[in-house]
Design a protein around this motif. Sequence first.
Motif, PDB file in Angstrom:
ATOM      1  N   HIS A  22      16.864 -11.120  -7.812  1.00 59.86           N
ATOM      2  CA  HIS A  22      15.856 -11.626  -6.886  1.00 59.86           C
ATOM      3  C   HIS A  22      15.168 -10.486  -6.152  1.00 59.86           C
ATOM      4  O   HIS A  22      15.660  -9.360  -6.075  1.00 59.86           O
ATOM      5  N   ASP A  23      14.001 -10.794  -5.600  1.00 64.70           N
ATOM      6  CA  ASP A  23      13.260  -9.905  -4.709  1.00 64.70           C
ATOM      7  C   ASP A  23      13.395 -10.425  -3.282  1.00 64.70           C
ATOM      8  O   ASP A  23      13.527 -11.640  -3.059  1.00 64.70           O
ATOM      9  N   HIS A  78      16.794  -4.403  11.697  1.00 65.73           N
ATOM     10  CA  HIS A  78      17.261  -3.965  10.386  1.00 65.73           C
ATOM     11  C   HIS A  78      16.257  -4.446   9.342  1.00 65.73           C
ATOM     12  O   HIS A  78      15.994  -5.646   9.238  1.00 65.73           O
ATOM     13  N   THR A  79      15.664  -3.522   8.592  1.00 62.57           N
ATOM     14  CA  THR A  79      14.713  -3.894   7.534  1.00 62.57           C
ATOM     15  C   THR A  79      15.279  -3.472   6.185  1.00 62.57           C
ATOM     16  O   THR A  79      16.012  -2.488   6.078  1.00 62.57           O
ATOM     17  N   ASN A  80      14.926  -4.249   5.171  1.00 61.34           N
ATOM     18  CA  ASN A  80      15.403  -3.936   3.821  1.00 61.34           C
ATOM     19  C   ASN A  80      14.422  -4.506   2.810  1.00 61.34           C
ATOM     20  O   ASN A  80      13.686  -5.462   3.100  1.00 61.34           O
ATOM     21  N   VAL A  81      14.429  -3.925   1.619  1.00 65.16           N
ATOM     22  CA  VAL A  81      13.615  -4.401   0.501  1.00 65.16           C
ATOM     23  C   VAL A  81      14.511  -4.486  -0.731  1.00 65.16           C
ATOM     24  O   VAL A  81      15.167  -3.508  -1.091  1.00 65.16           O
ATOM     25  N   PHE A  82      14.555  -5.660  -1.338  1.00 69.29           N
ATOM     26  CA  PHE A  82      15.236  -5.854  -2.618  1.00 69.29           C
ATOM     27  C   PHE A  82      14.188  -6.001  -3.716  1.00 69.29           C
ATOM     28  O   PHE A  82      13.180  -6.699  -3.535  1.00 69.29           O
ATOM     29  N   GLY A 112      19.049  -3.729  -3.592  1.00 68.05           N
ATOM     30  CA  GLY A 112      18.633  -3.464  -2.223  1.00 68.05           C
ATOM     31  C   GLY A 112      18.992  -2.050  -1.815  1.00 68.05           C
ATOM     32  O   GLY A 112      18.528  -1.083  -2.409  1.00 68.05           O
ATOM     33  N   ASN A 113      19.815  -1.931  -0.792  1.00 70.23           N
ATOM     34  CA  ASN A 113      20.266  -0.622  -0.304  1.00 70.23           C
ATOM     35  C   ASN A 113      19.104   0.262   0.131  1.00 70.23           C
ATOM     36  O   ASN A 113      19.132   1.475  -0.047  1.00 70.23           O
ATOM     37  N   ARG A 114      18.074  -0.354   0.724  1.00 71.86           N
ATOM     38  CA  ARG A 114      16.909   0.405   1.183  1.00 71.86           C
ATOM     39  C   ARG A 114      16.688   0.137   2.674  1.00 71.86           C
ATOM     40  O   ARG A 114      15.594  -0.187   3.112  1.00 71.86           O
TER      41      ARG A 114
END
Length: 213
Positions: free
Chosen positions: A28-29, A47-51, A56-58
Amino acid sequence: MDMKLIAGNSAGTVTTLYLSSDQSTGTHDEIDFEFLGNVSNQPYTLHTNVFSQGKGNREQQFHLWFDPTANFHTYSVVWNPRLIMFLVDETPIRVFRNHEKYGVAFPKNQPMRIYSSLWNADNWATQGGSVKTDWTKAPFTAYYRKFNIDACDGPNRASLSCSTRGTWRTHDLDANGRKRIRYIQKNFMVYDYCEDWKRFSQGYPPECKQPRF
Protein backbone atom coordinates in the motif's frame (compact mmCIF):
# COMPACT_ATOMS: atom_id res chain seq x y z
CA MET A 1 -8.18 19.85 7.53
CA ASP A 2 -8.36 22.08 10.58
CA MET A 3 -7.47 20.23 13.79
CA LYS A 4 -7.25 21.01 17.50
CA LEU A 5 -5.44 18.39 19.55
CA ILE A 6 -5.98 16.85 22.98
CA ALA A 7 -5.20 19.34 25.73
CA GLY A 8 -3.44 18.55 28.99
CA ASN A 9 -1.87 15.15 29.56
CA SER A 10 -2.12 13.43 26.17
CA ALA A 11 0.75 10.98 26.74
CA GLY A 12 0.37 7.68 24.93
CA THR A 13 -2.19 8.96 22.43
CA VAL A 14 -1.77 9.42 18.69
CA THR A 15 -4.09 11.69 16.73
CA THR A 16 -3.88 11.22 12.98
CA LEU A 17 -4.82 12.56 9.59
CA TYR A 18 -3.57 10.40 6.73
CA LEU A 19 -4.10 9.11 3.22
CA SER A 20 -3.86 5.40 2.48
CA SER A 21 -4.56 2.94 -0.28
CA ASP A 22 -5.84 -0.60 0.45
CA GLN A 23 -3.58 -1.90 3.22
CA SER A 24 -4.60 -5.52 2.70
CA THR A 25 -2.46 -5.72 -0.44
CA GLY A 26 0.86 -5.57 1.43
CA THR A 27 2.07 -2.97 -1.07
CA HIS A 28 0.00 0.00 0.00
CA ASP A 29 0.83 3.70 -0.30
CA GLU A 30 0.36 6.08 2.61
CA ILE A 31 0.97 9.73 3.58
CA ASP A 32 0.89 10.41 7.32
CA PHE A 33 0.33 13.24 9.76
CA GLU A 34 0.56 11.68 13.25
CA PHE A 35 0.52 13.78 16.41
CA LEU A 36 2.24 12.05 19.31
CA GLY A 37 0.85 13.15 22.65
CA ASN A 38 2.96 14.12 25.64
CA VAL A 39 2.69 14.85 29.35
CA SER A 40 1.28 18.23 30.34
CA ASN A 41 3.40 21.26 29.38
CA GLN A 42 5.60 19.18 27.06
CA PRO A 43 5.34 19.61 23.27
CA TYR A 44 3.52 17.33 20.90
CA THR A 45 5.67 15.63 18.28
CA LEU A 46 4.38 15.88 14.73
CA HIS A 47 5.40 12.60 13.08
CA THR A 48 5.32 12.45 9.25
CA ASN A 49 5.92 9.45 7.05
CA VAL A 50 5.54 8.33 3.44
CA PHE A 51 4.89 4.73 2.37
CA SER A 52 5.24 3.60 -1.23
CA GLN A 53 4.65 0.04 -2.38
CA GLY A 54 4.43 -1.06 1.25
CA LYS A 55 7.76 0.48 2.25
CA GLY A 56 7.86 3.23 4.88
CA ASN A 57 10.70 4.09 7.25
CA ARG A 58 10.79 7.68 5.96
CA GLU A 59 10.02 9.51 9.17
CA GLN A 60 10.59 13.17 9.86
CA GLN A 61 9.44 14.63 13.18
CA PHE A 62 8.85 18.20 14.30
CA HIS A 63 7.94 20.21 17.38
CA LEU A 64 5.40 22.83 16.40
CA TRP A 65 5.99 26.56 16.95
CA PHE A 66 2.58 27.01 18.60
CA ASP A 67 0.32 25.17 21.05
CA PRO A 68 -1.77 22.84 18.83
CA THR A 69 -4.29 22.31 21.63
CA ALA A 70 -5.23 25.98 22.11
CA ASN A 71 -6.75 26.69 18.70
CA PHE A 72 -7.47 25.09 15.36
CA HIS A 73 -4.63 24.97 12.84
CA THR A 74 -4.63 23.81 9.23
CA TYR A 75 -2.72 20.70 8.12
CA SER A 76 -2.42 20.07 4.39
CA VAL A 77 -0.90 17.71 1.85
CA VAL A 78 -0.05 18.50 -1.76
CA TRP A 79 0.27 15.25 -3.69
CA ASN A 80 1.08 15.37 -7.39
CA PRO A 81 3.32 13.42 -9.80
CA ARG A 82 6.35 15.51 -8.81
CA LEU A 83 6.21 15.59 -5.03
CA ILE A 84 4.42 15.15 -1.74
CA MET A 85 4.44 18.33 0.37
CA PHE A 86 3.35 18.61 4.01
CA LEU A 87 2.15 22.03 5.19
CA VAL A 88 1.09 23.53 8.52
CA ASP A 89 -0.94 26.73 8.27
CA GLU A 90 0.21 26.95 4.64
CA THR A 91 3.86 26.79 5.70
CA PRO A 92 5.74 23.90 4.04
CA ILE A 93 7.56 21.71 6.54
CA ARG A 94 8.54 18.72 4.42
CA VAL A 95 8.86 17.68 0.78
CA PHE A 96 9.22 14.11 -0.49
CA ARG A 97 10.13 14.29 -4.17
CA ASN A 98 9.56 11.78 -6.94
CA HIS A 99 12.96 10.10 -7.40
CA GLU A 100 11.79 7.09 -9.39
CA LYS A 101 14.72 7.51 -11.77
CA TYR A 102 16.96 6.63 -8.81
CA GLY A 103 14.95 3.52 -7.98
CA VAL A 104 12.76 5.09 -5.27
CA ALA A 105 9.12 4.02 -5.43
CA PHE A 106 6.70 6.96 -5.44
CA PRO A 107 2.96 6.85 -4.65
CA LYS A 108 1.14 7.53 -7.89
CA ASN A 109 -0.77 4.48 -9.15
CA GLN A 110 -2.98 3.54 -6.19
CA PRO A 111 -6.01 5.61 -5.23
CA MET A 112 -5.99 6.65 -1.59
CA ARG A 113 -8.73 7.44 0.88
CA ILE A 114 -8.49 9.99 3.69
CA TYR A 115 -8.67 8.80 7.29
CA SER A 116 -8.56 10.27 10.77
CA SER A 117 -8.12 8.41 14.02
CA LEU A 118 -7.33 8.72 17.71
CA TRP A 119 -5.73 5.70 19.32
CA ASN A 120 -3.58 4.41 22.16
CA ALA A 121 0.08 3.81 21.25
CA ASP A 122 1.77 4.09 24.62
CA ASN A 123 4.23 1.35 23.68
CA TRP A 124 6.11 3.91 21.51
CA ALA A 125 4.36 7.27 21.13
CA THR A 126 5.58 9.25 24.13
CA GLN A 127 9.28 9.44 24.92
CA GLY A 128 9.91 6.10 23.24
CA GLY A 129 7.15 4.37 25.20
CA SER A 130 8.54 5.21 28.63
CA VAL A 131 5.44 7.28 29.48
CA LYS A 132 2.15 5.39 29.43
CA THR A 133 -1.40 6.59 28.91
CA ASP A 134 -3.04 7.92 32.07
CA TRP A 135 -6.56 6.63 31.68
CA THR A 136 -7.79 8.74 34.59
CA LYS A 137 -7.51 11.67 32.14
CA ALA A 138 -9.97 10.09 29.69
CA PRO A 139 -11.92 10.81 27.62
CA PHE A 140 -9.33 12.13 25.18
CA THR A 141 -10.87 14.39 22.56
CA ALA A 142 -9.45 15.86 19.36
CA TYR A 143 -11.38 18.15 17.04
CA TYR A 144 -11.58 18.22 13.24
CA ARG A 145 -13.30 20.75 11.00
CA LYS A 146 -13.30 22.38 7.54
CA PHE A 147 -12.10 19.37 5.58
CA ASN A 148 -11.41 20.35 1.98
CA ILE A 149 -10.11 18.44 -1.01
CA ASP A 150 -9.13 19.83 -4.38
CA ALA A 151 -8.78 16.76 -6.57
CA CYS A 152 -8.36 17.28 -10.28
CA ASP A 153 -7.71 13.86 -11.73
CA GLY A 154 -9.46 10.53 -12.00
CA PRO A 155 -12.85 9.46 -13.43
CA ASN A 156 -14.96 11.68 -11.15
CA ARG A 157 -12.98 14.88 -11.39
CA ALA A 158 -15.85 16.81 -12.97
CA SER A 159 -17.80 16.55 -9.71
CA LEU A 160 -14.94 17.74 -7.48
CA SER A 161 -13.61 21.16 -6.65
CA CYS A 162 -10.81 21.90 -9.10
CA SER A 163 -9.96 25.54 -8.53
CA THR A 164 -6.31 24.84 -9.40
CA ARG A 165 -6.98 22.65 -12.43
CA GLY A 166 -3.99 22.80 -14.74
CA THR A 167 -1.55 23.93 -12.04
CA TRP A 168 -1.71 21.26 -9.35
CA ARG A 169 0.41 18.84 -11.37
CA THR A 170 3.35 21.25 -11.31
CA HIS A 171 2.78 22.83 -7.89
CA ASP A 172 6.16 23.16 -6.18
CA LEU A 173 8.15 25.30 -3.78
CA ASP A 174 9.01 28.80 -4.92
CA ALA A 175 11.96 30.77 -3.55
CA ASN A 176 9.97 31.92 -0.53
CA GLY A 177 8.76 28.38 0.11
CA ARG A 178 12.31 27.05 0.07
CA LYS A 179 13.36 29.74 2.52
CA ARG A 180 10.50 28.91 4.86
CA ILE A 181 11.03 25.15 4.80
CA ARG A 182 14.74 25.57 5.54
CA TYR A 183 13.87 27.72 8.54
CA ILE A 184 11.31 25.20 9.84
CA GLN A 185 13.62 22.24 9.42
CA LYS A 186 16.55 24.04 11.04
CA ASN A 187 14.59 25.21 14.07
CA PHE A 188 11.77 22.71 14.61
CA MET A 189 12.77 19.35 13.14
CA VAL A 190 13.70 16.88 15.87
CA TYR A 191 14.25 13.73 13.78
CA ASP A 192 15.20 13.05 10.16
CA TYR A 193 15.64 9.50 8.91
CA CYS A 194 18.18 10.77 6.40
CA GLU A 195 20.49 11.71 9.26
CA ASP A 196 20.08 8.54 11.32
CA TRP A 197 23.37 6.79 10.63
CA LYS A 198 22.84 4.26 13.41
CA ARG A 199 19.68 3.09 11.71
CA PHE A 200 21.09 3.13 8.18
CA SER A 201 24.68 2.13 8.87
CA GLN A 202 24.75 0.17 5.60
CA GLY A 203 23.91 3.29 3.63
CA TYR A 204 21.22 5.93 3.57
CA PRO A 205 18.15 5.44 1.35
CA PRO A 206 18.84 6.72 -2.19
CA GLU A 207 16.46 9.69 -1.93
CA CYS A 208 18.56 11.07 0.93
CA LYS A 209 21.38 11.69 -1.52
CA GLN A 210 19.24 13.84 -3.82
CA PRO A 211 18.16 17.50 -3.52
CA ARG A 212 15.32 17.67 -1.04
CA PHE A 213 13.87 21.14 -1.63
